[in-house]
Design an enzyme around this catalytic site. Structure first.
Site, PDB file in Angstrom:
ATOM      1  N   LYS A 166      -3.895  10.711   5.218  1.00  0.00           N
ATOM      2  CA  LYS A 166      -3.512   9.921   6.392  1.00  0.00           C
ATOM      3  C   LYS A 166      -2.475  10.725   7.174  1.00  0.00           C
ATOM      4  CE  LYS A 166      -3.995   6.815   2.710  1.00  0.00           C
ATOM      5  NZ  LYS A 166      -5.341   6.425   2.825  1.00  0.00           N
ATOM      6  N   ASP A 204      16.915  10.542  -8.075  1.00  0.00           N
ATOM      7  CA  ASP A 204      18.368  10.778  -7.962  1.00  0.00           C
ATOM      8  C   ASP A 204      18.896  10.677  -6.533  1.00  0.00           C
ATOM      9  OD1 ASP A 204      18.543  11.132 -10.671  1.00  0.00           O
ATOM     10  OD2 ASP A 204      18.517  13.318 -10.598  1.00  0.00           O
ATOM     11  N   HIS A 247      -9.031  11.271   1.868  1.00  0.00           N
ATOM     12  CA  HIS A 247      -8.166  10.100   1.757  1.00  0.00           C
ATOM     13  C   HIS A 247      -6.832  10.328   2.456  1.00  0.00           C
ATOM     14  CE1 HIS A 247      -5.699   7.037  -0.540  1.00  0.00           C
ATOM     15  NE2 HIS A 247      -6.793   6.342  -0.304  1.00  0.00           N
ATOM     16  N   LYS A 279       3.387   4.361  -1.126  1.00  0.00           N
ATOM     17  CA  LYS A 279       3.468   5.332  -2.221  1.00  0.00           C
ATOM     18  C   LYS A 279       4.806   6.061  -2.082  1.00  0.00           C
ATOM     19  CE  LYS A 279      -1.213   4.946  -1.546  1.00  0.00           C
ATOM     20  NZ  LYS A 279      -1.867   4.376  -0.362  1.00  0.00           N
ATOM     21  N   HIS A 338       0.833  -1.201   0.000  1.00  0.00           N
ATOM     22  CA  HIS A 338       0.000   0.000   0.000  1.00  0.00           C
ATOM     23  C   HIS A 338       0.871   1.257   0.000  1.00  0.00           C
ATOM     24  CE1 HIS A 338      -3.296   2.626   1.849  1.00  0.00           C
ATOM     25  NE2 HIS A 338      -3.861   2.090   0.812  1.00  0.00           N
ATOM     26  N   ASP A 388       0.273  18.024  19.376  1.00  0.00           N
ATOM     27  CA  ASP A 388       0.822  19.173  20.117  1.00  0.00           C
ATOM     28  C   ASP A 388       1.512  20.195  19.213  1.00  0.00           C
ATOM     29  OD1 ASP A 388      -0.114  18.040  22.431  1.00  0.00           O
ATOM     30  OD2 ASP A 388       1.811  17.212  23.059  1.00  0.00           O
TER      31      ASP A 388
END
Length: 516
Positions: A436, A258, A434, A253, A251, A441
């Protein structure tokens, strides 16, 4: 409509799904048919389920997951064991597991090498003073980096132009790993840039998840990439065999250019992530760009996975892959520290969830969370409730428009207990969120790919980055507040004003939540 259905069935995705359903049907019908002639077949099926139940109880896994499967096995002993064998196991095939273990070992060597090069003593590896940084460092060997510039993207709309520009400027290599790659304007531009760089002699590698991209990345598109010089690998490839391990997916991404620039966050590669497709209303997602020392950890994460997909790669990884460690000579005018990390059913199992629990449990003032799915295990739920009861301002934003209705109903089943304990839950009114993220604090944060659900915590391979006193945390918090402003708070009156049937359905959904 009929033509579209026939076309779907002729593709790999359609063939795989039909094959899976046929296999399940054959097993169920076979057991029923055999049991009608041989009484011991039914008893044998129940015995297998009993043995599997004992096996599940003995395993060192989440108690809620154990309970869900044990209930199924007790309610349907003849078929529960067979269902578990197909979709319940929390581990990858042995051959893949061995490669992942070897790759993780190599990755740990590479990261420890970075630790040794960065700092002279173990005690100085955590300059943040955060217990969360120590936890991730000691459990996963993921270093804490200074000298890393960050750029926060509140929407996919503004992310992809920068990412495509960085790919087009690549001189040595481009690494990309994504759960979903979908045809459309965004992918067309990225595909064009990847092929252009590959033909210019740049080392271009792409990993896609074979389930996540099953319906979206056609075979001819993969052939076009390969013909253009891009090295392409599917993760945990699904076959038409009886051993269909659908659970353990990548899952993650990740984009690395470079060894100087890296990206991670919630955005897959598809037009809906850039609001070019309004299927679920306004699509809200977040991402982050890193430039500087911390990029090496993302490079090592990608290379460790690449080694599981290329048998030759893992043998030469400890020698040849050092060439991808690009010395960073640029000094960035930025404060704070970055700690990239990953987790999954391997060496770093549950590491991101452990980091979440630490962040929430050590909060003094506020916890702000965005997640598309809120399917909590007992540990996370307890941490959130305890924080709220201790006077911490705990706020969570979930979608208003669901992408998966049954999963959304399950998400809503967890809301009443949170709200009653003082946690404030908001539904993103314009559409689907979507993103996450976790912000604690105003000085610690997480951004990455991990949802607040069992699948991300226990079944998927995930990645992300922890931020400590980084300037972009203020941007993340401002974006959270702006998102909350267009979201509707879920009130106690609203959650109590439900029918008895709804309460029963919610109870059932919470029971089977670990299976989703």
């Amino acid at each position: 409509m009929f033509r579209k259905f026939i076309k779907l069935l002729s593709q790999k995705a359609g063939i795989t799904v039909v094959s899976f359903l046929i296999q399940i049907a054959l097993i169920v019908v076979g057991v029923i048919y055999a049991a009608s002639y041989f009484w011991w077949v039914w008893i044998l099926s129940e015995f297998i389920s009993f043995v599997i139940c004992l096996y599940i109880v003995s395993r060192d896994i989440n108690p809620s997951y154990k309970l869900s499967w044990c209930v199924l096995l007790l309610l349907a002993p003849a078929f529960g064991g067979l269902v578990y064998l197909f979709i319940g196991r929390q581990h990858t095939p042995r051959r893949v597991r061995k490669r992942l273990k070897r790759a993780s070992d190599v990755s740990q060597v590479l990261l420890n090498m970075t630790n040794a090069q960065l700092l002279s003593s173990r005690a100085s590896l955590n300059p943040t003073g955060s217990t969360c940084a120590d936890l991730v460092l000691n459990a996963g060997s993921y270093p804490v980096y200074g000298n890393t510039a960050t750029k926060y993207y509140p929407l996919g709309d503004v992310l992809f132009p920068d990412m495509i520009a960085d790919i087009r400027n690549a001189e040595k290599f481009v690494f990309m790993e994504y759960f979903i790659i979908d045809r459309g304007e965004i992918w067309n531009e990225i595909e064009k840039a990847l092929i252009e760089r590959a033909q210019a002699g740049v080392d271009v590698k792409l990993i896609y998840d074979d389930v996540g991209s099953m319906f979206t990345l056609p075979k001819k598109g993969i052939k076009r990439l390969i013909a253009g010089g891009v090295d392409v690998r599917p993760f945990n490839k699904i076959t038409l065999s009886f051993d269909m391990r659908l659970n353990n997916r990548s899952h993650r991404k990740i984009t690395v250019v470079d060894g100087k620039i890296a990206y991670t966050g919630g955005n897959n590669i598809a037009d809906e992530y850039a609001n070019k497709n309004a299927r679920l209303g306004h699509w809200k997602d977040t991402h982050m760009r890193f430039e500087g020392d911390a990029v090496w950890s993302f490079t090592a994460m990608f290379l460790s996975f690449w080694a599981t997909l290329d048998r030759k790669a893992i043998k030469r990884m400890t020698v040849d892959y050092y060439e991808y460690l690009t010395p960073n000579t640029t000094k960035f005018d930025c404060a704070g520290y970055v700690q990239p990390l990953s987790s999954g059913p391997g060496r770093d199992e549950h590491l991101i969830e452990s980091a979440f629990i630490n962040l929430i449990s050590t909060a003094k003032r506020s916890v702000c969370i965005t997640t598309p799915y809120l399917i909590l295990d007992n540990e996370i739920q307890t941490a959130l409730i305890n924080a709220a009861l201790a006077g911490v301002d705990v706020r969570i934003i979930i979608p208003h428009i669901p992408d998966k209705k049954i999963v959304y109903k399950t998400t809503k089943s967890f809301v009443p207990m949170l709200v009653k304990s003082g946690v404030k839950v908001y539904a993103y009114s314009p559409g689907f969120i979507h993103a996450k993220t976790v912000i604690v604090d105003d000085d610690r944060a997480f951004i990455g790919t991990c949802n607040m659900d069992y699948r991300s915590f226990y079944l998927h391979y995930e990645d992300g980055a922890l931020l400590y006193n980084v300037g972009t945390i203020a941007e993340m918090k401002a974006d959270f507040n702006a998102t909350q402003a267009v979201s509707k708070e879920v009130t106690a009156d609203e959650i109590n004003d439900v029918t008895l049937l709804t309460r029963i359905v919610r109870s059932v959904l919470r029971l089977i939540a670990p299976m989703m």
